[in-house]
Write a protein that holds these residues in place. Structure first.
Motif, PDB file in Angstrom:
ATOM      1  N   UNK A  74      -5.004   4.784 -10.959  1.00  0.00           N
ATOM      2  CA  UNK A  74      -4.606   3.516 -10.364  1.00  0.00           C
ATOM      3  C   UNK A  74      -3.634   3.761  -9.213  1.00  0.00           C
ATOM      4  N   UNK A  75      -3.867   3.034  -8.123  1.00  0.00           N
ATOM      5  CA  UNK A  75      -2.985   3.100  -6.963  1.00  0.00           C
ATOM      6  C   UNK A  75      -2.957   1.730  -6.301  1.00  0.00           C
ATOM      7  N   UNK A  76      -1.870   1.421  -5.635  1.00  0.00           N
ATOM      8  CA  UNK A  76      -1.801   0.216  -4.834  1.00  0.00           C
ATOM      9  C   UNK A  76      -2.170   0.604  -3.413  1.00  0.00           C
ATOM     10  N   UNK A 100      -7.306   1.727   3.267  1.00  0.00           N
ATOM     11  CA  UNK A 100      -7.001   2.983   2.558  1.00  0.00           C
ATOM     12  C   UNK A 100      -7.865   3.142   1.314  1.00  0.00           C
ATOM     13  N   UNK A 101      -8.134   2.033   0.630  1.00  0.00           N
ATOM     14  CA  UNK A 101      -8.999   2.099  -0.552  1.00  0.00           C
ATOM     15  C   UNK A 101     -10.392   2.578  -0.150  1.00  0.00           C
ATOM     16  N   UNK A 133       0.835  -1.199   0.000  1.00  0.00           N
ATOM     17  CA  UNK A 133       0.000   0.000   0.000  1.00  0.00           C
ATOM     18  C   UNK A 133       0.873   1.253   0.000  1.00  0.00           C
ATOM     19  N   UNK A 134       0.550   2.167  -0.890  1.00  0.00           N
ATOM     20  CA  UNK A 134       1.292   3.429  -1.014  1.00  0.00           C
ATOM     21  C   UNK A 134       1.184   4.295   0.235  1.00  0.00           C
ATOM     22  N   UNK A 135       0.100   4.148   0.969  1.00  0.00           N
ATOM     23  CA  UNK A 135      -0.151   5.026   2.109  1.00  0.00           C
ATOM     24  C   UNK A 135       0.266   4.410   3.440  1.00  0.00           C
ATOM     25  N   UNK A 136      -0.025   3.119   3.635  1.00  0.00           N
ATOM     26  CA  UNK A 136       0.193   2.512   4.946  1.00  0.00           C
ATOM     27  C   UNK A 136       1.389   1.572   5.012  1.00  0.00           C
TER      28      UNK A 136
END
Length: 76
Positions: free
Chosen positions: A43-45, A50-51, A27-30
């Motif tokens: 698109x993001x992982x 978080x999604x 995850x890009x954020x966590x």
């Protein structure tokens, strides 16, 4: 090319490739386990949490169903 020995160049290349593959599931954020998600073409992982916060949905239908099932079970 950085004028390094072929063996060193191969090692560096292998490390970069391994990191790229791993990043597809982080995850890009966590930093937790993530999945490729989309929202209006972006698109993001992202992890499931978080999604949900950012209104993204997994691109993989099996993951989407699994996340939906988790959500339903947590609400019952």
């Amino acid at each position: 090319d950085f004028n390094v020995e072929p063996v060193v160049d191969k090692i560096i290349s292998d490390v970069v490739i391994a990191a790229e593959r791993k990043s597809a599931y982080i995850c890009e954020k966590s930093g937790k386990r993530g999945e490729l998600c989309s929202r209006t073409g972006w698109l993001r992982t992202l992890s499931r949490e978080e999604a949900k916060k950012d209104n993204y949905a997994p691109t993989n239908p099996k993951t989407a169903k699994y996340w939906d099932d988790l959500e339903k079970n947590s609400n019952s």
